[in-house]
Design an enzyme around this catalytic site. Structure first.
Site, short mmCIF file in Angstrom:
data_model
loop_
_atom_site.label_atom_id
_atom_site.label_comp_id
_atom_site.label_asym_id
_atom_site.label_seq_id
_atom_site.Cartn_x
_atom_site.Cartn_y
_atom_site.Cartn_z
CB CYS A 71 26.10 54.05 153.75
SG CYS A 71 27.09 53.13 154.97
CG ASP A 113 28.59 56.73 158.17
OD1 ASP A 113 29.75 56.29 158.06
OD2 ASP A 113 28.30 57.75 158.83
NE ARG A 156 30.72 59.41 159.19
CZ ARG A 156 31.90 58.98 158.78
NH1 ARG A 156 32.98 59.72 159.01
NH2 ARG A 156 32.01 57.84 158.14
CG HIS A 187 29.32 57.52 153.08
ND1 HIS A 187 30.22 57.70 154.11
CD2 HIS A 187 28.75 56.31 153.28
CE1 HIS A 187 30.17 56.64 154.92
NE2 HIS A 187 29.29 55.79 154.44
CB CYS A 234 31.93 54.05 152.98
SG CYS A 234 30.70 52.77 153.34
ZN LIG Z 1 29.18 53.76 154.76
#
Ligand SMILES: [Zn+2]
Length: 219
Positions: free
Chosen positions: A41, A43, A45, A97, A100
């Site tokens: 992803c 993302d 993090r 994750h 998400c």
């Molecule tokens: Zn995500």
């Protein structure tokens, strides 16, 4: 984080690398030979190299919203083909994750404009597994399970491609489904039973005699 600090950070990073190995960048410039293609992803993090504890040159990375593998996504399919056919990676990982935002957005009834067709692919995962998901009353558990099932379905999408089928058959390339738990930092192997998942679909998606019974995926 200040954007102005980025180049200072970069200088410090170079110094730290050279301090450990004066030839670090000379060797990096020679080429790449990664063993793993990581599809994760976007993302902020979930940084692929950090969470796996690997260094530049060790993992080929593709990231998008909610770690999707979509057959008409020219970007993802180009990365996949290059990694499998040219770099000859031994493993392809789909890593989702918990928490998400992409998966959460797909669970909500909202019009998100250009994101709608992208998120629809996650809604399709929900539809496929509707009975299991609707039976989960706790919203957080349902959310977590959709994250896991989305990883599973994206792994299945990998196995629907000719490039992956060939590499699995000819040189035993392996597919893995993982989830990163943002709240603990733990990487979880979902140990997906691809044989069982594929038995159902092989009749339709086999692009050239994959012979499911002889496969050793994720073992
Ligand atoms: Zn995500």
């Amino acid at each position: 984080m200040e954007i102005a600090n980025v180049f200072e950070n970069n200088e410090n990073w170079i110094a730290a690398k050279l301090d450990k190995d004066p030839n670090y960048f000379k060797n990096l410039a020679k080429g790449q030979n990664p063993d793993i293609l990581y599809i994760g992803c976007a993302d902020s993090r979930v940084s692929a190299e950090d969470l796996m504890g690997v260094q530049p040159g060790e993992v080929f990375v593709h990231r998008n919203i909610a770690n999707m593998v979509i057959s008409i996504d020219l970007n993802a399919m180009s990365v996949l083909t290059y990694a499998v056919d040219n770099l000859k990676v031994d493993h392809v990982v789909v890593c989702g994750h918990y928490l998400c935002g992409g998966v959460k957005a797909a669970m909500d009834a909202a019009d998100l404009g250009i994101l709608n067709p992208w998120l629809r692919n996650i809604r399709d995962v929900y539809r496929i597994h509707k009975n299991e998901l609707n039976a989960i009353e706790d919203e957080t558990l349902k959310y977590n399970r959709l994250v896991e099932l989305n990883v599973q379905e994206q792994c299945v999408n990998l196995l629907k491609t000719a490039v992956v089928q060939k590499a699995v058959r000819n040189r035993g390339m392996k597919i893995h489904g993982w989830v990163f738990d943002v709240s603990t930092g733990r990487l979880i192997d979902l140990k997906i039973d691809f044989k069982a998942a594929l038995k159902e679909i092989t009749e339709i998606y086999d692009l050239g005699g994959m012979n499911i019974d002889s496969l050793t995926i994720d073992e």
